[in-house]
Design a protein around this motif. Structure first.
Motif, PDB file in Angstrom:
ATOM      1  N   LEU A 277     -20.974  28.366  -7.233  1.00 62.28           N
ATOM      2  CA  LEU A 277     -21.385  27.742  -5.973  1.00 62.28           C
ATOM      3  C   LEU A 277     -21.723  26.277  -6.190  1.00 62.28           C
ATOM      4  CD1 LEU A 277     -22.107  28.171  -2.945  1.00 62.28           C
ATOM      5  CD2 LEU A 277     -24.460  28.469  -3.729  1.00 62.28           C
ATOM      6  N   ARG A 278     -22.448  25.987  -7.247  1.00 64.38           N
ATOM      7  CA  ARG A 278     -22.820  24.596  -7.516  1.00 64.38           C
ATOM      8  C   ARG A 278     -21.569  23.736  -7.752  1.00 64.38           C
ATOM      9  NH1 ARG A 278     -28.376  23.962  -8.255  1.00 64.38           N
ATOM     10  NH2 ARG A 278     -29.507  25.903  -8.596  1.00 64.38           N
ATOM     11  N   ALA A 279     -20.592  24.277  -8.458  1.00 63.47           N
ATOM     12  CA  ALA A 279     -19.352  23.527  -8.718  1.00 63.47           C
ATOM     13  C   ALA A 279     -18.573  23.291  -7.427  1.00 63.47           C
ATOM     14  CB  ALA A 279     -18.491  24.271  -9.730  1.00 63.47           C
ATOM     15  N   ARG A 280     -18.466  24.318  -6.585  1.00 60.88           N
ATOM     16  CA  ARG A 280     -17.736  24.172  -5.314  1.00 60.88           C
ATOM     17  C   ARG A 280     -18.444  23.182  -4.396  1.00 60.88           C
ATOM     18  NH1 ARG A 280     -14.876  25.750  -8.312  1.00 60.88           N
ATOM     19  NH2 ARG A 280     -13.620  27.620  -8.370  1.00 60.88           N
ATOM     20  N   ALA A 281     -19.760  23.255  -4.345  1.00 57.69           N
ATOM     21  CA  ALA A 281     -20.523  22.330  -3.502  1.00 57.69           C
ATOM     22  C   ALA A 281     -20.378  20.899  -4.030  1.00 57.69           C
ATOM     23  CB  ALA A 281     -21.988  22.738  -3.458  1.00 57.69           C
ATOM     24  N   GLN A 282     -20.466  20.732  -5.340  1.00 57.90           N
ATOM     25  CA  GLN A 282     -20.337  19.405  -5.951  1.00 57.90           C
ATOM     26  C   GLN A 282     -18.964  18.808  -5.648  1.00 57.90           C
ATOM     27  OE1 GLN A 282     -22.926  17.904  -7.691  1.00 57.90           O
ATOM     28  NE2 GLN A 282     -21.691  16.071  -7.630  1.00 57.90           N
ATOM     29  N   ALA A 283     -17.932  19.649  -5.700  1.00 60.03           N
ATOM     30  CA  ALA A 283     -16.576  19.173  -5.405  1.00 60.03           C
ATOM     31  C   ALA A 283     -16.456  18.674  -3.965  1.00 60.03           C
ATOM     32  CB  ALA A 283     -15.564  20.289  -5.658  1.00 60.03           C
ATOM     33  N   LEU A 284     -17.298  19.187  -3.091  1.00 63.64           N
ATOM     34  CA  LEU A 284     -17.305  18.766  -1.689  1.00 63.64           C
ATOM     35  C   LEU A 284     -18.357  17.686  -1.431  1.00 63.64           C
ATOM     36  CD1 LEU A 284     -16.856  22.283  -0.073  1.00 63.64           C
ATOM     37  CD2 LEU A 284     -15.155  20.439  -0.163  1.00 63.64           C
ATOM     38  N   GLY A 285     -18.960  17.170  -2.508  1.00 64.78           N
ATOM     39  CA  GLY A 285     -19.912  16.069  -2.387  1.00 64.78           C
ATOM     40  C   GLY A 285     -21.343  16.479  -2.096  1.00 64.78           C
ATOM     41  N   LEU A 286     -21.669  17.745  -2.289  1.00 68.40           N
ATOM     42  CA  LEU A 286     -23.022  18.231  -2.022  1.00 68.40           C
ATOM     43  C   LEU A 286     -23.714  18.591  -3.326  1.00 68.40           C
ATOM     44  CD1 LEU A 286     -25.274  19.220  -0.142  1.00 68.40           C
ATOM     45  CD2 LEU A 286     -24.054  21.396   0.041  1.00 68.40           C
ATOM     46  N   ASP A 287     -24.846  17.960  -3.580  1.00 66.15           N
ATOM     47  CA  ASP A 287     -25.645  18.263  -4.761  1.00 66.15           C
ATOM     48  C   ASP A 287     -26.699  19.284  -4.364  1.00 66.15           C
ATOM     49  OD1 ASP A 287     -26.663  18.094  -7.381  1.00 66.15           O
ATOM     50  OD2 ASP A 287     -28.162  16.639  -6.721  1.00 66.15           O
ATOM     51  N   LEU A 288     -26.665  20.457  -4.978  1.00 66.43           N
ATOM     52  CA  LEU A 288     -27.634  21.499  -4.667  1.00 66.43           C
ATOM     53  C   LEU A 288     -28.898  21.250  -5.476  1.00 66.43           C
ATOM     54  CD1 LEU A 288     -25.313  24.636  -4.500  1.00 66.43           C
ATOM     55  CD2 LEU A 288     -26.076  23.126  -2.656  1.00 66.43           C
ATOM     56  N   ASP A 289     -29.955  20.839  -4.775  1.00 66.71           N
ATOM     57  CA  ASP A 289     -31.198  20.440  -5.429  1.00 66.71           C
ATOM     58  C   ASP A 289     -32.331  21.454  -5.246  1.00 66.71           C
ATOM     59  OD1 ASP A 289     -31.690  20.087  -2.752  1.00 66.71           O
ATOM     60  OD2 ASP A 289     -32.203  17.962  -2.902  1.00 66.71           O
ATOM     61  N   ASP A 290     -31.982  22.678  -4.892  1.00 70.38           N
ATOM     62  CA  ASP A 290     -32.954  23.774  -4.771  1.00 70.38           C
ATOM     63  C   ASP A 290     -34.002  23.531  -3.680  1.00 70.38           C
ATOM     64  OD1 ASP A 290     -31.494  24.733  -6.889  1.00 70.38           O
ATOM     65  OD2 ASP A 290     -33.056  24.492  -8.372  1.00 70.38           O
ATOM     66  N   THR A 291     -33.594  22.869  -2.604  1.00 70.18           N
ATOM     67  CA  THR A 291     -34.488  22.622  -1.479  1.00 70.18           C
ATOM     68  C   THR A 291     -33.958  23.312  -0.230  1.00 70.18           C
ATOM     69  OG1 THR A 291     -33.302  20.631  -0.788  1.00 70.18           O
ATOM     70  CG2 THR A 291     -35.114  20.343  -2.378  1.00 70.18           C
TER      71      THR A 291
ATOM     72  N   LEU B  84     -20.812  23.369   5.200  1.00 67.86           N
ATOM     73  CA  LEU B  84     -19.578  23.176   4.424  1.00 67.86           C
ATOM     74  C   LEU B  84     -18.425  23.957   5.035  1.00 67.86           C
ATOM     75  CD1 LEU B  84     -20.719  23.430   0.692  1.00 67.86           C
ATOM     76  CD2 LEU B  84     -20.160  21.373   1.998  1.00 67.86           C
ATOM     77  N   PRO B  85     -17.214  23.412   4.954  1.00 67.88           N
ATOM     78  CA  PRO B  85     -16.053  24.196   5.387  1.00 67.88           C
ATOM     79  C   PRO B  85     -15.855  25.372   4.423  1.00 67.88           C
ATOM     80  CG  PRO B  85     -15.358  22.086   4.449  1.00 67.88           C
ATOM     81  CD  PRO B  85     -16.860  22.084   4.499  1.00 67.88           C
ATOM     82  N   PRO B  86     -15.671  26.569   4.930  1.00 68.65           N
ATOM     83  CA  PRO B  86     -15.607  27.761   4.070  1.00 68.65           C
ATOM     84  C   PRO B  86     -14.261  27.939   3.361  1.00 68.65           C
ATOM     85  CG  PRO B  86     -15.356  28.396   6.339  1.00 68.65           C
ATOM     86  CD  PRO B  86     -15.607  26.914   6.342  1.00 68.65           C
ATOM     87  N   ARG B  87     -13.910  27.002   2.511  1.00 66.37           N
ATOM     88  CA  ARG B  87     -12.628  27.061   1.802  1.00 66.37           C
ATOM     89  C   ARG B  87     -12.543  28.234   0.838  1.00 66.37           C
ATOM     90  NH1 ARG B  87     -12.791  20.748   1.104  1.00 66.37           N
ATOM     91  NH2 ARG B  87     -11.961  20.184   3.130  1.00 66.37           N
ATOM     92  N   TRP B  88     -13.676  28.760   0.407  1.00 61.32           N
ATOM     93  CA  TRP B  88     -13.692  29.888  -0.517  1.00 61.32           C
ATOM     94  C   TRP B  88     -13.098  31.144   0.117  1.00 61.32           C
ATOM     95  CZ3 TRP B  88     -18.034  27.223   1.034  1.00 61.32           C
ATOM     96  CH2 TRP B  88     -18.759  27.801   2.080  1.00 61.32           C
ATOM     97  N   ARG B  89     -13.037  31.185   1.433  1.00 62.40           N
ATOM     98  CA  ARG B  89     -12.468  32.354   2.117  1.00 62.40           C
ATOM     99  C   ARG B  89     -10.958  32.454   1.906  1.00 62.40           C
ATOM    100  NH1 ARG B  89     -15.721  31.448   7.642  1.00 62.40           N
ATOM    101  NH2 ARG B  89     -17.784  31.925   6.831  1.00 62.40           N
TER     102      ARG B  89
ATOM    103  N   GLY C 101     -20.114  34.311  -2.691  1.00 66.63           N
ATOM    104  CA  GLY C 101     -21.152  34.975  -1.913  1.00 66.63           C
ATOM    105  C   GLY C 101     -22.326  35.412  -2.764  1.00 66.63           C
ATOM    106  N   ASN C 102     -22.041  35.972  -3.927  1.00 68.99           N
ATOM    107  CA  ASN C 102     -23.113  36.369  -4.846  1.00 68.99           C
ATOM    108  C   ASN C 102     -23.937  35.153  -5.262  1.00 68.99           C
ATOM    109  OD1 ASN C 102     -24.191  38.647  -6.641  1.00 68.99           O
ATOM    110  ND2 ASN C 102     -23.762  37.022  -8.124  1.00 68.99           N
ATOM    111  N   ASP C 103     -23.257  34.070  -5.638  1.00 69.96           N
ATOM    112  CA  ASP C 103     -23.961  32.851  -6.026  1.00 69.96           C
ATOM    113  C   ASP C 103     -24.770  32.283  -4.861  1.00 69.96           C
ATOM    114  OD1 ASP C 103     -23.032  32.944  -8.620  1.00 69.96           O
ATOM    115  OD2 ASP C 103     -22.025  30.992  -8.547  1.00 69.96           O
ATOM    116  N   ALA C 104     -24.217  32.346  -3.650  1.00 71.63           N
ATOM    117  CA  ALA C 104     -24.949  31.843  -2.478  1.00 71.63           C
ATOM    118  C   ALA C 104     -26.238  32.632  -2.281  1.00 71.63           C
ATOM    119  CB  ALA C 104     -24.072  31.921  -1.228  1.00 71.63           C
ATOM    120  N   GLY C 105     -26.167  33.939  -2.475  1.00 66.86           N
ATOM    121  CA  GLY C 105     -27.369  34.762  -2.362  1.00 66.86           C
ATOM    122  C   GLY C 105     -28.387  34.435  -3.432  1.00 66.86           C
ATOM    123  N   LEU C 106     -27.920  34.254  -4.650  1.00 71.99           N
ATOM    124  CA  LEU C 106     -28.844  33.905  -5.737  1.00 71.99           C
ATOM    125  C   LEU C 106     -29.447  32.514  -5.522  1.00 71.99           C
ATOM    126  CD1 LEU C 106     -26.928  35.358  -8.808  1.00 71.99           C
ATOM    127  CD2 LEU C 106     -28.875  36.357  -7.584  1.00 71.99           C
TER     128      LEU C 106
END
Length: 148
Positions: free
Chosen positions: A44-58, A68-73, A83-88
């Protein structure tokens, strides 16, 4: 550590099973190690980073993930992992920002977030639903957890 296949093997070979580890929430060092492991969410962090989003745990990062556009679908093999990573990740944000929230691991190894009220949130299920259907939004699940 309780490892079912190892426990079965030990019983067949006449060795006593190892003593059960204390629950993570009762051992601060173990709780910290479990929280760190569950917070990795590498895909999830890699996919978000590729889309320009830094996940900072906030909480704000959860709202940004919802946008984000749901390209993972497009990749049925990757979808459950995202989905598992998003839940975690959702669980990580809740545990780090909601007072009294902690990880709880069910006997089968399934992680949930336990709130101070005792309510448990199936964050992995919420993440999978979000990845597949877009609902519930991660920020919505967080808001519900934060107000209790």
């Amino acid at each position: 550590m309780k490892i079912p296949f190892l426990d079965n093997w030990l019983r067949r070979h006449g060795e006593p099973p190892p003593a059960a580890d204390p629950a993570p929430e009762k051992d601060p060092e173990r709780a910290a190690a479990v929280a760190e492991l569950l917070s990795e969410c590498e895909l999830l962090r890699a996919r978000a980073q590729a889309l320009g989003l830094d996940l900072d745990d906030t909480p704000a990062s959860l709202a940004a993930l919802d946008q984000l556009p749901p390209r993972w679908r497009e990749d049925p093999e990757e979808l459950p992992w995202v989905g598992n990573d998003a839940g975690l990740y959702l669980g990580t944000v809740i545990v780090r920002t909601v007072r009294g929230a902690s990880w709880h691991i069910w006997p089968g190894g399934h992680p949930v977030v336990r709130l101070a009220s005792g309510r448990e949130i199936g964050v992995v299920e919420a993440g999978l639903d979000w990845a597949v259907n877009g609902v519930p939004q991660l920020s919505q699940v967080y808001a519900e957890a934060a107000e209790i």
